[in-house]
Design a protein around this motif. Structure first.
Motif, PDB file in Angstrom:
ATOM      1  N   LEU A 152     -91.105  -6.952  18.132  1.00 39.06           N
ATOM      2  CA  LEU A 152     -92.045  -6.309  18.804  1.00 39.06           C
ATOM      3  C   LEU A 152     -93.243  -6.966  18.388  1.00 39.06           C
ATOM      4  O   LEU A 152     -93.455  -6.883  16.726  1.00 39.06           O
TER       5      LEU A 152
ATOM      6  N   SER B  46     -97.233  -6.089  17.760  1.00 37.76           N
ATOM      7  CA  SER B  46     -98.046  -5.096  17.524  1.00 37.76           C
ATOM      8  C   SER B  46     -99.427  -5.567  17.946  1.00 37.76           C
ATOM      9  O   SER B  46     -99.435  -6.673  17.956  1.00 37.76           O
ATOM     10  N   PRO B  47    -100.297  -4.756  18.406  1.00 32.15           N
ATOM     11  CA  PRO B  47    -101.584  -5.208  18.787  1.00 32.15           C
ATOM     12  C   PRO B  47    -102.436  -5.975  17.613  1.00 32.15           C
ATOM     13  O   PRO B  47    -103.366  -6.806  17.941  1.00 32.15           O
ATOM     14  N   GLU B  48    -101.963  -5.558  16.230  1.00 30.33           N
ATOM     15  CA  GLU B  48    -102.529  -6.294  15.352  1.00 30.33           C
ATOM     16  C   GLU B  48    -102.029  -7.555  14.996  1.00 30.33           C
ATOM     17  O   GLU B  48    -102.418  -8.280  14.114  1.00 30.33           O
TER      18      GLU B  48
ATOM     19  N   ASP C 194     -98.512  -7.934  13.957  1.00 30.15           N
ATOM     20  CA  ASP C 194     -97.396  -7.685  13.160  1.00 30.15           C
ATOM     21  C   ASP C 194     -96.275  -8.036  14.247  1.00 30.15           C
ATOM     22  O   ASP C 194     -96.128  -7.447  15.213  1.00 30.15           O
ATOM     23  N   ARG C 195     -95.320  -8.445  13.401  1.00 33.91           N
ATOM     24  CA  ARG C 195     -93.915  -8.583  14.031  1.00 33.91           C
ATOM     25  C   ARG C 195     -92.926  -7.417  13.302  1.00 33.91           C
ATOM     26  O   ARG C 195     -92.732  -7.531  12.289  1.00 33.91           O
ATOM     27  N   ILE C 196     -92.210  -6.781  14.420  1.00 36.49           N
ATOM     28  CA  ILE C 196     -91.297  -5.784  13.968  1.00 36.49           C
ATOM     29  C   ILE C 196     -89.993  -6.090  14.439  1.00 36.49           C
ATOM     30  O   ILE C 196     -89.783  -6.035  15.667  1.00 36.49           O
TER      31      ILE C 196
ATOM     32  N   SER D 231     -86.340   0.888  12.984  1.00 39.94           N
ATOM     33  CA  SER D 231     -87.694   0.326  13.703  1.00 39.94           C
ATOM     34  C   SER D 231     -87.188   1.002  15.345  1.00 39.94           C
ATOM     35  O   SER D 231     -88.104   1.366  15.966  1.00 39.94           O
TER      36      SER D 231
ATOM     37  N   MET E  16     -89.712   3.610  17.266  1.00 34.37           N
ATOM     38  CA  MET E  16     -90.181   3.367  18.694  1.00 34.37           C
ATOM     39  C   MET E  16     -89.700   4.332  19.630  1.00 34.37           C
ATOM     40  O   MET E  16     -90.576   4.501  20.464  1.00 34.37           O
TER      41      MET E  16
ATOM     42  N   LEU F  17     -95.802  -3.856  26.521  1.00 33.40           N
ATOM     43  CA  LEU F  17     -95.180  -4.330  25.247  1.00 33.40           C
ATOM     44  C   LEU F  17     -94.996  -5.986  25.045  1.00 33.40           C
ATOM     45  O   LEU F  17     -94.520  -6.372  26.216  1.00 33.40           O
TER      46      LEU F  17
END
Length: 80
Positions: free
Chosen positions: A25, A27-29, A31-33, A40, A44, A57
Motif C-alpha cells: 500500500l 500512503s499519501p506521504e 511510504d510503502r506498507i 498491516s 488497515m 487506494l
C-alpha cells in the motif's frame, strides 16, 4: 495501481492475502506498507471497516499474475 470505489473491503483483503507475490500500500506521504503482513492487514481492516468503503487506494502489486487477479476483482467483485 490506483483502486477506487471498493464496497467489498473484506473481499479485497481476502484476495490480497491469497496473492503469491508482494503487495504494498502506498500512503499519501509515499511510504510503502507491506499488505502481506498480518499486522498491516489488521490495522488497515480496522480503519477501513469503520467506513466499509474504500474511496481510493494505491497498491503496488509485484507479480503480473497477481495484478491480473486484482484487475479481475475490480471489474467484478469490488462492488458486491
Amino acid at each position: 495501481m490506483k483502486i477506487e470505489n471498493v464496497n467489498n473491503v473484506e473481499g479485497l483483503f481476502s484476495l490480497l492475502n491469497g496473492l503469491k507475490g508482494r503487495v504494498e500500500l502506498v500512503s499519501p506521504e509515499g511510504d510503502r506498507i507491506n499488505l502481506k503482513s498480518k499486522l498491516s492487514q489488521m490495522l488497515m481492516m480496522s480503519q477501513m471497516l469503520d467506513k466499509a468503503y474504500i474511496k481510493e487506494l494505491e497498491l503496488i502489486v509485484h507479480e503480473p499474475e497477481d495484478m491480473k487477479k486484482v484487475v479481475e476483482f475490480m471489474m467484478g467483485d469490488a462492488n458486491n
